[in-house]
Design a protein around this motif. Structure first.
Motif, PDB file in Angstrom:
ATOM      1  N   GLU A   1      46.501  34.300  48.263  1.00  0.00           N
ATOM      2  CA  GLU A   1      46.443  33.453  47.045  1.00  0.00           C
ATOM      3  C   GLU A   1      46.848  34.286  45.861  1.00  0.00           C
ATOM      4  O   GLU A   1      46.226  35.067  45.222  1.00  0.00           O
ATOM      5  N   GLU A   2      48.139  33.824  45.292  1.00  0.00           N
ATOM      6  CA  GLU A   2      48.602  34.461  44.257  1.00  0.00           C
ATOM      7  C   GLU A   2      48.193  34.496  43.040  1.00  0.00           C
ATOM      8  O   GLU A   2      48.095  35.617  42.130  1.00  0.00           O
ATOM      9  N   ARG A   3      47.418  33.416  42.637  1.00  0.00           N
ATOM     10  CA  ARG A   3      46.656  33.338  41.559  1.00  0.00           C
ATOM     11  C   ARG A   3      45.349  34.472  41.427  1.00  0.00           C
ATOM     12  O   ARG A   3      44.971  34.812  40.547  1.00  0.00           O
ATOM     13  N   SER A   4      44.684  34.526  42.564  1.00  0.00           N
ATOM     14  CA  SER A   4      43.386  35.413  42.819  1.00  0.00           C
ATOM     15  C   SER A   4      43.999  36.896  42.571  1.00  0.00           C
ATOM     16  O   SER A   4      43.267  37.854  41.854  1.00  0.00           O
TER      17      SER A   4
ATOM     18  N   THR B   1      37.926  23.835  54.097  1.00  0.00           N
ATOM     19  CA  THR B   1      38.527  25.120  53.500  1.00  0.00           C
ATOM     20  C   THR B   1      40.069  24.578  53.058  1.00  0.00           C
ATOM     21  O   THR B   1      40.477  23.545  53.453  1.00  0.00           O
ATOM     22  N   TYR B   2      40.344  25.478  52.308  1.00  0.00           N
ATOM     23  CA  TYR B   2      41.788  25.228  51.403  1.00  0.00           C
ATOM     24  C   TYR B   2      42.565  26.942  52.021  1.00  0.00           C
ATOM     25  O   TYR B   2      42.386  27.684  51.911  1.00  0.00           O
ATOM     26  N   SER B   3      43.881  26.541  51.819  1.00  0.00           N
ATOM     27  CA  SER B   3      44.816  27.548  51.999  1.00  0.00           C
ATOM     28  C   SER B   3      44.928  28.473  50.840  1.00  0.00           C
ATOM     29  O   SER B   3      45.286  29.472  50.722  1.00  0.00           O
ATOM     30  N   THR B   4      44.712  27.532  49.566  1.00  0.00           N
ATOM     31  CA  THR B   4      44.869  28.171  48.195  1.00  0.00           C
ATOM     32  C   THR B   4      43.697  27.590  47.474  1.00  0.00           C
ATOM     33  O   THR B   4      43.308  26.319  47.859  1.00  0.00           O
TER      34      THR B   4
ATOM     35  N   ALA C   1      40.510  30.702  36.579  1.00  0.00           N
ATOM     36  CA  ALA C   1      41.084  31.831  36.360  1.00  0.00           C
ATOM     37  C   ALA C   1      40.051  32.949  35.324  1.00  0.00           C
ATOM     38  O   ALA C   1      40.204  34.304  35.662  1.00  0.00           O
ATOM     39  N   VAL C   2      39.094  32.332  34.599  1.00  0.00           N
ATOM     40  CA  VAL C   2      38.054  33.255  33.779  1.00  0.00           C
ATOM     41  C   VAL C   2      37.380  33.617  34.879  1.00  0.00           C
ATOM     42  O   VAL C   2      37.013  34.828  34.880  1.00  0.00           O
ATOM     43  N   VAL C   3      36.821  33.014  35.756  1.00  0.00           N
ATOM     44  CA  VAL C   3      36.044  33.503  36.866  1.00  0.00           C
ATOM     45  C   VAL C   3      36.557  34.688  37.594  1.00  0.00           C
ATOM     46  O   VAL C   3      35.740  35.647  38.029  1.00  0.00           O
TER      47      VAL C   3
ATOM     48  N   GLU D   1      39.290  32.201  55.276  1.00  0.00           N
ATOM     49  CA  GLU D   1      39.341  33.617  55.264  1.00  0.00           C
ATOM     50  C   GLU D   1      40.426  33.952  55.689  1.00  0.00           C
ATOM     51  O   GLU D   1      40.911  35.366  55.381  1.00  0.00           O
ATOM     52  N   LYS D   2      41.464  33.268  56.130  1.00  0.00           N
ATOM     53  CA  LYS D   2      42.781  33.707  56.753  1.00  0.00           C
ATOM     54  C   LYS D   2      43.817  34.105  55.527  1.00  0.00           C
ATOM     55  O   LYS D   2      44.827  34.696  55.576  1.00  0.00           O
ATOM     56  N   THR D   3      43.462  33.519  54.631  1.00  0.00           N
ATOM     57  CA  THR D   3      44.459  33.784  53.329  1.00  0.00           C
ATOM     58  C   THR D   3      43.475  34.439  52.336  1.00  0.00           C
ATOM     59  O   THR D   3      44.222  35.277  51.691  1.00  0.00           O
ATOM     60  N   ALA D   4      42.122  34.547  52.158  1.00  0.00           N
ATOM     61  CA  ALA D   4      41.281  35.387  51.228  1.00  0.00           C
ATOM     62  C   ALA D   4      41.512  36.866  51.904  1.00  0.00           C
ATOM     63  O   ALA D   4      41.508  37.728  51.208  1.00  0.00           O
ATOM     64  N   THR D   5      41.473  36.987  53.276  1.00  0.00           N
ATOM     65  CA  THR D   5      41.774  38.446  53.462  1.00  0.00           C
ATOM     66  C   THR D   5      42.835  39.006  53.349  1.00  0.00           C
ATOM     67  O   THR D   5      42.703  40.312  52.630  1.00  0.00           O
ATOM     68  N   PRO D   6      43.965  38.816  53.724  1.00  0.00           N
ATOM     69  CA  PRO D   6      45.327  39.325  53.162  1.00  0.00           C
ATOM     70  C   PRO D   6      45.296  39.763  51.647  1.00  0.00           C
ATOM     71  O   PRO D   6      45.838  40.608  51.021  1.00  0.00           O
TER      72      PRO D   6
END
Length: 244
Positions: free
Chosen positions: A52-55, A109-112, A121-123, A158-163
């Motif tokens: 998740e590039e924005r995260s 769930t979502y991939s992004t 973005a503030v959060v 989780e598959k996106t959040a973990t990496p």
């Protein structure tokens, strides 16, 4: 295959079991994660694992200033017992987050992050800042915070959040290592000695974990180990047919 780095294990083990001071444990955690999660970061980017590039962007925008301010001000305000207690609290929150995720069997769930807006973005920035402060005295924390906010609030898989959190923690560990070793220049000798003997393990096991984790997600492992009632019934019927 979680978002946690080696510091999440090293800090409590060194402070609670080996009775090493939290500053040495914190510096060792940052240094070993620089090599371990730095290698894992390379594997994630080289294999083009989805993140998740924005995260990553907004999380680092908050975590790096938070970590630097934590080194300068927060770390001096806390004694050893308070640092241990805060670390336990951080880990407890992570355990609760995982429990909530696992209790929702068919959650959407979502991939992004869907429908990204300025408030999100503030959060992410504020969450990164808090996680950076935690990292400044415990050696880890921003990974837990970003992972939890992504999965619980934004429903990112989780598959996106973990990496994503692996990359964030790897970058923060590098910057934290640089701050402690170059800016402050007072890394304890004990932490350096532990680092010397731990580098071979971290640089091999962490990238290997990232490689394996990109292919075998925890949900897929669960599916492989569980048997449906229909399969069990079919097996029982076939065994009964074979009986004389």
């Amino acid at each position: 295959m979680t978002s946690e780095g080696g510091g999440a294990v090293a800090f409590p083990f060194m402070t609670l079991c080996l009775h090493i001071d939290p500053i040495s444990a914190r510096d060792f955690s940052l240094m070993i994660q620089t090599f371990g999660m730095g290698g894992a970061l390379f594997v994630v980017l080289f294999m083009k694992v989805q993140i998740e590039e924005r995260s990553l962007l907004f999380g680092c925008l908050g975590s790096i200033p938070g970590m630097c301010l934590g080194f300068a001000y927060v770390d001096e305000l806390l004694d050893a017992a308070q640092k241990k207690m805060l670390f336990v609290s951080i880990w407890s929150s992570f355990a609760i987050a995982l429990f909530l995720l696992n209790s929702q069997k068919k959650r959407l769930t979502y991939s992004t992050i869907p429908d990204f807006k300025p408030w999100k973005a503030v959060v992410l920035t504020l969450t990164g800042f808090v996680g950076g402060v935690f990292t400044s005295f415990a050696g880890s924390g921003v990974d837990i915070c970003i992972f939890s906010i992504n999965t619980l609030l934004f429903r990112v898989s989780e598959k996106t959040a973990t990496p994503t959190t692996v990359v964030i923690m790897g970058l923060n560990s590098m910057i934290g290592f640089y701050c402690r070793a170059i800016w402050y220049g007072n890394v304890p000798d004990l932490a350096v000695e532990y680092l010397k003997v731990s580098i071979p393990v971290a640089t091999t096991m962490a990238p290997m974990g990232s490689f394996i984790g990109s292919h075998f997600h925890r949900q897929s492992r669960k599916d492989l180990t569980q048997t449906s009632p229909q399969d069990t019934q079919r097996k029982s019927s076939s065994q009964m047919c074979k009986l004389p």
